[in-house]
Design a protein around this motif. Structure first.
Motif, PDB file in Angstrom:
ATOM      1  N   UNK A  80       0.814  -1.211   0.000  1.00 12.02           N
ATOM      2  CA  UNK A  80       0.000   0.000   0.000  1.00 12.02           C
ATOM      3  C   UNK A  80       0.849   1.264   0.000  1.00 12.02           C
ATOM      4  N   UNK A  81       2.026   1.185   0.614  1.00 16.48           N
ATOM      5  CA  UNK A  81       2.896   2.354   0.559  1.00 16.48           C
ATOM      6  C   UNK A  81       3.390   2.559  -0.869  1.00 16.48           C
ATOM      7  N   UNK A 121      -1.128   5.334   7.128  1.00 12.68           N
ATOM      8  CA  UNK A 121      -2.307   4.542   7.481  1.00 12.68           C
ATOM      9  C   UNK A 121      -1.968   3.061   7.389  1.00 12.68           C
ATOM     10  N   UNK A 122      -1.263   2.683   6.323  1.00 11.21           N
ATOM     11  CA  UNK A 122      -0.993   1.256   6.162  1.00 11.21           C
ATOM     12  C   UNK A 122       0.191   0.800   6.996  1.00 11.21           C
ATOM     13  N   UNK A 123       0.996   1.762   7.487  1.00 11.62           N
ATOM     14  CA  UNK A 123       2.125   1.359   8.316  1.00 11.62           C
ATOM     15  C   UNK A 123       1.775   1.393   9.799  1.00 11.62           C
ATOM     16  N   UNK A 132      -4.239   9.422  13.474  1.00 10.44           N
ATOM     17  CA  UNK A 132      -3.457  10.594  13.071  1.00 10.44           C
ATOM     18  C   UNK A 132      -3.126  10.540  11.586  1.00 10.44           C
ATOM     19  N   UNK A 133      -2.818   9.364  11.104  1.00 12.97           N
ATOM     20  CA  UNK A 133      -2.480   9.251   9.685  1.00 12.97           C
ATOM     21  C   UNK A 133      -3.685   9.606   8.825  1.00 12.97           C
ATOM     22  N   UNK A 134      -4.869   9.148   9.226  1.00 14.56           N
ATOM     23  CA  UNK A 134      -6.067   9.483   8.446  1.00 14.56           C
ATOM     24  C   UNK A 134      -6.325  10.988   8.470  1.00 14.56           C
ATOM     25  N   UNK A 259      -8.077   4.701  -1.112  1.00 12.17           N
ATOM     26  CA  UNK A 259      -6.960   3.818  -0.749  1.00 12.17           C
ATOM     27  C   UNK A 259      -6.754   3.851   0.759  1.00 12.17           C
ATOM     28  N   UNK A 260      -6.742   5.073   1.314  1.00  5.61           N
ATOM     29  CA  UNK A 260      -6.516   5.188   2.758  1.00  5.61           C
ATOM     30  C   UNK A 260      -7.643   4.505   3.525  1.00  5.61           C
TER      31      UNK A 260
END
Lengths: 505, 527
Positions: A80-81, A121-123, A132-134, A259-260
């Motif tokens: 995903x990254x 998000x994927x990590x 936080x990533x979202x 994707x997120x």
């Protein structure tokens, strides 16, 4: 006891490429005050940074997850990254010299932050990191929506997106807090361990030991992330926002949050439902979740395709198409809740995500390439006669549209076929019905995609388009075209990879 | 050499399509030459396959029932995880081969392609590179369907044929082309998507019964023979398959796209649409429905298809009788003739099914010929109205002769191909269910009525021609047109006079299929 500094170092070890993107993005905002450069220069710099991040991305074989860490890296986040960086590079290429110089630095800075957000998000290996990533995806998106054009329509679109997005963030946080309440930890590994313990107790004792708050958490999270992936009934903002906002942010909006969102959903699902060694189907939570996904998928497919039939505005049409495709992908997510299948629904979901990204990006890239100062392409009818003025572009566009329909020989067909197989493979009557519903929906959807093809080929333009397509746009278009066909003719490598991802956790 | 034969047959037109596109529309002569060469190459391969078919399958006079497909090619394409029982990893394959069910349809397709290229020679002047490229793509798709022995590959080619035809009708068609193209596309797509669910259901239901997962059609048929699917499931699967195939055939209430598409399509499009594409439906029944869900084919297939086909025969014939547009008349006659095919198929005995398969070839030949000839008339007079034409025999004796011959073959005159096919279909159905056969026979009489009326009106009597400029001479058929039609005429005669070689090559498969049906019924009785 670790100090804060060691903890920070430990946390950032897995996410160096994203740190680079974050630093660069923040640096842009500062630099914009002192440096005045052309849009193209910022684009070149951003592209180099994304490339550097891609080179720095750790390989997927190495699984450095330590249970307590804030981030982790395995084949799932590797995939995903990579996808996030690829989409980011494509968006930078499309924006190339279309951004007014006054706001170019902010635009590309936001873009880099958003890419970092998707990757994080994927990590993430922690609920807080996930949240936080979202947010790192959402907040720069508000800026982007308003940055390029500040008229009433854009203002309305931005506001609509802002309020609903904040609301969904609150919902998500609320849902995550239930997960925290049930386990006492925000770490995903701890959560997974706790669910496994509950399931083991459940198989020995007669009464249910799974805390009911898990189900509440699940509903909240699905609603919140359903907003990101534009799944019905959380989709209402999409057509209005798409229509009001400029084309470039809309391209971003139709890809990146999806994707997120699916990455986030997979993170939650894999932590609470897909426990290795435990019979997931026996878990009452999995049964409720797959029922939940069933309803969301059904409503999204019908809502997207039926409403798509009435649209004249291309961006609205693509918004509804995005809703329908989110529905198809959620079928994959829902089938992922049953175990022991030959055709893995989650692998189907990720395969579909690649294909969806390629074909949607392709369509948007062509629309962006066709815009010019004196002639904008807004409605379906504006494409009339494209086959006369730009024959190659029209053929390529038709390929993307046939891919959206799911016709062979494009990857769209295989993507749908895998979901059909997965849905039937669950051996649940409900999901078999859903396979049939998918077929009916693919047929309904074909109607409005075919309308666009018909307009391009079978009608003459009142005023022909006379745009020269720039080379960065060509690169994106041809790459998307390559993926759309490559994944049809050589699907095996990618499919095995997707299967490996879903087997790993 | 033998390995590459089918590949060459299918992909020669594809290659030609690319070459033609690269040539660009200015080099009309080259474009035609390349397309014709590719079509001829395909035809040569097809004839080679037909010629060596018996030896390639290993069939001899002593052992006529070796039933492995000939000229097989298998390449894995998309592999799934192995099932928990530890079987080798199942995969969708690029699996081609020829057997008795597909052999003659392949030859027919390759033959009609040559005619289609020849008939477009002069009539297509706008954007010829696009036109010939699409025609060649269509050829690849059609040949692919008949050669495919993998259930997904079959479907892929099946769907793929929609794309070129959509553009052929939509861009080079008649006045209502846009509507016709869209209706054709969406109607057939909607049905075939439901069929896809049926195909998925067949594969995975067998897995659910503990069989190893496979997508190969022969292996699926073998698995079904060992352990049939449960009765109720068979019925659902039958209905799913029926949804797509019945529209493609087309059976009576689903036929509305057909007259429109036929009339609006350019001549080559109509020829291929009638000659080959409708057969994809009947071939699908023969290849998928009857072997995979035999019980449901007897239980609901027979009454459903029997009634719809009979109604279709009568309805199609009466509609044909009422038309004044010749092309429309031929289009409706297709509905009726395909009704005979379906009656033969769902007689579900060796006789009826071989009759149906033969009738598919026959219909391709005679209706293909009819569309070719109508196209020639249209090229000369720019009208297809029967009322505007009369006594054409005086102008064009050769065309008149071939037209008469074709009509007689289409009606089913003994000694010509139509008779053999229709006779076998109806006598097969008579053994199964006499009522449908009796009503069906009525269709033959109606067929004679409308076709002969048409010949009488247009080719006999006093000469009547529209818009002929003073002193202009309407030529009879030239060499190009003759070479497009005469091979078909010869084949009509051959099948009519000596059908044995054709029937022999499909016999083992037909015997096996009817055996399957009997077995399915027997199991049903025991239960």
């Amino acid at each position: 006891m670790q100090g804060v500094y060691e903890w920070m170092i430990e946390a950032s070890r897995w996410v160096r490429p994203e740190m680079l993107l974050l630093l660069a993005g923040s640096g842009y905002f500062l630099a914009a005050v002192f440096v005045s450069a052309k849009s193209r220069s910022w684009a070149i710099a951003s592209l180099l940074i994304v490339l550097l991040a891609a080179i720095w991305l750790p390989s997927g074989d190495a699984d450095f997850a330590t249970p307590a860490s804030f981030f982790r890296h395995d084949s799932f986040s590797h995939f995903l990254r990579g996808l996030g960086l690829g989409l980011g590079a494509a968006l930078i290429l499309l924006s190339w010299d279309r951004i007014p110089d006054r706001c170019a630095a902010e635009y590309f800075g936001c873009l880099l932050l958003i890419i970092a957000g998707v990757n994080l998000v994927s990590a993430a290996n922690d609920l807080i990191a996930l949240f936080l990533a979202l947010e790192l995806v959402s907040i720069p998106t508000y800026v982007l929506l308003y940055l390029l054009r500040a008229d009433d329509a854009a203002q309305e679109a931005t506001l609509k997106y802002f309020f609903l997005s904040v609301f969904s963030a609150a919902l998500l946080l609320y849902g995550l807090s239930f997960l925290y309440g049930a386990t006492g930890s925000t770490n995903l590994e701890v959560l997974r361990g706790a669910v496994r313990q509950w399931l083991e107790q459940e198989s020995t004792s007669a009464s249910s030991t799974l805390p009911p708050t898990l189900l509440i958490a699940m509903i909240m999270i699905v609603a919140a992330l359903g907003f990101r992936v534009t799944a019905a009934p959380f989709h209402f903002y999409a057509p209005d926002v798409y229509q009001g906002a400029p084309l470039l942010p809309v391209t971003l909006l139709s890809l990146i949050p999806k994707v997120a969102g699916f990455a986030g959903l997979y993170q939650i699902v894999s932590a609470t439902l897909l426990i290795p060694g435990a019979d997931a189907a026996a878990s009452p939570l999995a049964a409720s979740a797959s029922g939940l996904f069933w309803i969301v998928a059904l409503v999204s497919m019908f809502m997207g395709n039926l409403m798509g039939l009435w649209q004249d505005d291309l961006k609205r049409l693509l918004a509804y198409s995005g809703i329908a495709h989110a529905g198809y992908m959620i079928v994959g997510l829902g089938t992922g809740c049953s175990s022991g299948m030959i055709v893995e629904g989650l692998a189907g979901l990720f395969f579909y995500l690649i294909v969806y990204s390629a074909m949607t990006l392709g369509v948007f890239a062509i629309l962006i390439a066709l815009q010019s100062r004196d002639r904008t392409v807004v409605n379906v009818d504006d494409l009339a006669g494209l086959s006369k003025s730009h024959p190659i572009l029209a053929v390529v566009m038709a390929c993307f549209l046939f891919c959206l329909m799911g016709l062979p020989p494009t990857a769209g067909f295989l993507a749908k076929l895998n979901l059909f197989l997965a849905a039937w493979n669950t051996e649940q009557r409900l999901y078999r019905v859903l396979a049939l519903v998918m077929a009916v929906n693919a047929a309904i959807g074909a109607w409005y995609y075919l309308r666009v093809v018909g307009v391009m080929f079978l009608r003459d333009a009142v005023k022909p388009l006379s745009v020269r397509v720039t080379w960065p746009a060509w690169i994106v278009i041809l790459l998307c075209l390559f993926i759309v066909f490559w994944l049809f003719f050589q699907p095996n490598t990618t499919w095995t990879w997707m299967e490996a991802i879903t087997q790993r956790r | 050499m033998d390995k590459c034969l089918l590949l060459m047959m299918i992909f020669a037109p594809l290659l030609a399509a690319v070459v033609v596109l690269l040539l660009g529309s200015n080099q009309l002569v080259r474009i035609r030459q390349v397309s014709l060469a590719a079509a001829l190459l395909s035809l040569l391969c097809a004839l080679h396959v037909a010629w060596h078919y018996q030896s390639a399958t290993g069939r001899t006079a002593e052992e006529p029932f070796a039933s492995d497909p000939a000229f097989e090619i298998r390449v894995p394409w998309l592999s799934y995880l192995p099932s928990p029982s530890g079987a080798p990893s199942p995969s969708i394959e690029f699996h081609l081969g020829v057997d008795g069910l597909s052999l003659w349809l392949i030859v027919l397709t390759a033959l009609l392609m040559v005619s289609a290229v020849l008939i477009s020679w002069k009539s297509i002047q706008t954007n010829p590179s696009g036109y010939y490229a699409l025609l060649m793509l269509l050829a690849s798709g059609m040949l692919g369907v008949f050669c495919a022995l993998d259930i997904v590959l079959f479907y892929i080619f099946f769907e793929f044929t929609l794309l070129p035809l959509f553009f052929l009708i939509g861009l080079w068609g008649g006045p209502q082309k846009r509507y016709a193209a869209r209706k054709f596309f969406l109607y057939t797509l909607a049905g075939s998507l439901v069929t896809l669910v049926g195909l998925v259901a067949i594969v995975l239901s067998l897995v659910g019964q503990g069989q190893p997962m496979t997508f190969s059609l022969p292996e699926l048929a073998r698995q079904v023979a060992i352990q049939p699917l449960p009765g109720e499931l068979q019925q659902w699967i039958f209905l799913a398959l029926f949804a797509g195939l019945a529209i493609k055939v087309p059976l009576f209430p689903f036929h509305t796209w057909l007259p429109l598409a036929h009339v609006e399509a350019p001549t080559a499009g109509s020829v291929l649409l009638a000659g080959v594409l409708l057969k994809l439906g009947t071939y699908g029944f023969l290849r998928l429905c009857i072997p995979m869900v035999p019980l449901a084919s007897v239980q609901i297939g027979l009454p459903l298809v029997g009634v719809l086909a009979t109604v279709g025969i009568l309805y199609g014939s009466f509609c044909a009788l009422a038309q004044t547009d010749i092309k429309k008349m031929v289009a409706y006659s297709s509905v009726a003739h395909l009704g005979f095919c379906m009656l033969g198929l769902f007689a579900l005995n060796a006789e009826g099914m071989s009759g149906a398969l033969l009738q598919m070839v026959n219909h391709g030949l005679s209706t293909g010929l009819l569309f070719l000839l109508v196209g020639m008339i249209y090229d000369r007079y720019h009208t297809r109205q029967m009322t505007a034409l009369g006594g054409l025999n005086q102008r064009m004796p050769i065309l008149g002769l071939i037209m008469m011959f074709t009509c007689l073959s289409s009606i089913g005159l003994p000694g010509l191909n139509g008779f053999v096919g229709e006779f076998l279909c109806l006598s097969g159905m008579f053994a199964r269910h006499p009522i449908y056969a009796v009503w069906g026979t009525l269709g033959i009489i109606l067929g004679a009525w409308y076709l002969l009326t048409f010949v009488m009106k247009c080719f006999h009597g006093p000469l009547k021609e529209p818009h002929v400029a003073e002193g202009a001479i309407i030529p009879d058929m030239d060499r190009r047109e003759l070479s497009a039609t005469l091979p078909l005429v010869a084949l009509c005669l051959w099948i009519g006079l000596y059908p044995k070689p054709f029937l022999d090559r499909m016999k083992p498969e037909m015997e096996a299929l009817s055996q399957r049906i009997k077995q399915a019924q027997k199991v049903q009785v025991y239960r």
